[in-house]
Design a protein around this motif. Sequence first.
Motif, PDB file in Angstrom:
ATOM      1  N   CYS A 245       4.270  56.290  29.009  1.00 31.79           N
ATOM      2  CA  CYS A 245       4.060  56.494  27.570  1.00 31.79           C
ATOM      3  C   CYS A 245       3.539  57.903  27.261  1.00 31.79           C
TER       4      CYS A 245
ATOM      5  N   CYS B 109      -2.216  58.866  26.365  1.00 32.72           N
ATOM      6  CA  CYS B 109      -2.191  57.486  26.870  1.00 32.72           C
ATOM      7  C   CYS B 109      -2.123  57.506  28.391  1.00 32.72           C
TER       8      CYS B 109
ATOM      9  N   THR C 264       1.346  52.850  20.675  1.00 32.57           N
ATOM     10  CA  THR C 264       2.756  53.025  21.024  1.00 32.57           C
ATOM     11  C   THR C 264       3.225  51.984  22.040  1.00 32.57           C
ATOM     12  N   CYS C 265       2.465  51.841  23.158  1.00 30.19           N
ATOM     13  CA  CYS C 265       2.922  50.918  24.199  1.00 30.19           C
ATOM     14  C   CYS C 265       2.065  49.651  24.273  1.00 30.19           C
TER      15      CYS C 265
ATOM     16  N   CYS D 291      -3.412  51.551  23.107  1.00 31.38           N
ATOM     17  CA  CYS D 291      -2.376  52.487  22.676  1.00 31.38           C
ATOM     18  C   CYS D 291      -1.500  51.842  21.602  1.00 31.38           C
TER      19      CYS D 291
ATOM     20  N   ASN E 146      -0.941  55.252  30.301  1.00 32.41           N
ATOM     21  CA  ASN E 146       0.310  54.648  30.780  1.00 32.41           C
ATOM     22  C   ASN E 146       1.281  55.784  31.143  1.00 32.41           C
TER      23      ASN E 146
ATOM     24  N   THR F 144      -0.972  49.130  25.618  1.00 32.34           N
ATOM     25  CA  THR F 144      -1.747  48.886  26.842  1.00 32.34           C
ATOM     26  C   THR F 144      -3.153  49.452  26.692  1.00 32.34           C
TER      27      THR F 144
HETATM   28 ZN   LIG Z   1       0.794  54.263  25.471  1.00 36.00          ZN
END
Ligand SMILES: [Zn+2]
Length: 60
Positions: free
Chosen positions: A35, A30, A47-48, A45, A32, A50
């Motif tokens: 992240c 990712c 997970t986050c 993503c 980010n 973005t």
């Molecule tokens: Zn992420």
Amino acid sequence: MAVPKRRMSRSNTRSRRAQWKAAAPTLAACSNRACRAPKPPHVACPTCGTYDGRQVVRPA
Ligand SMILES: [Zn+2]
């Protein structure tokens, strides 16, 4: 449309099908900074949440 002239032997059929293997999915880190979770490329993503530096979805 092209049509096979002769029936393919069972051995030939099975030899061809034996080459069908699952491939590991491509994962990119990712972008980010906070992240860095592995995710498929060109996808927000999971997970986050973005994409391209913007918040596009609520993280799971
Ligand atoms: Zn992420």
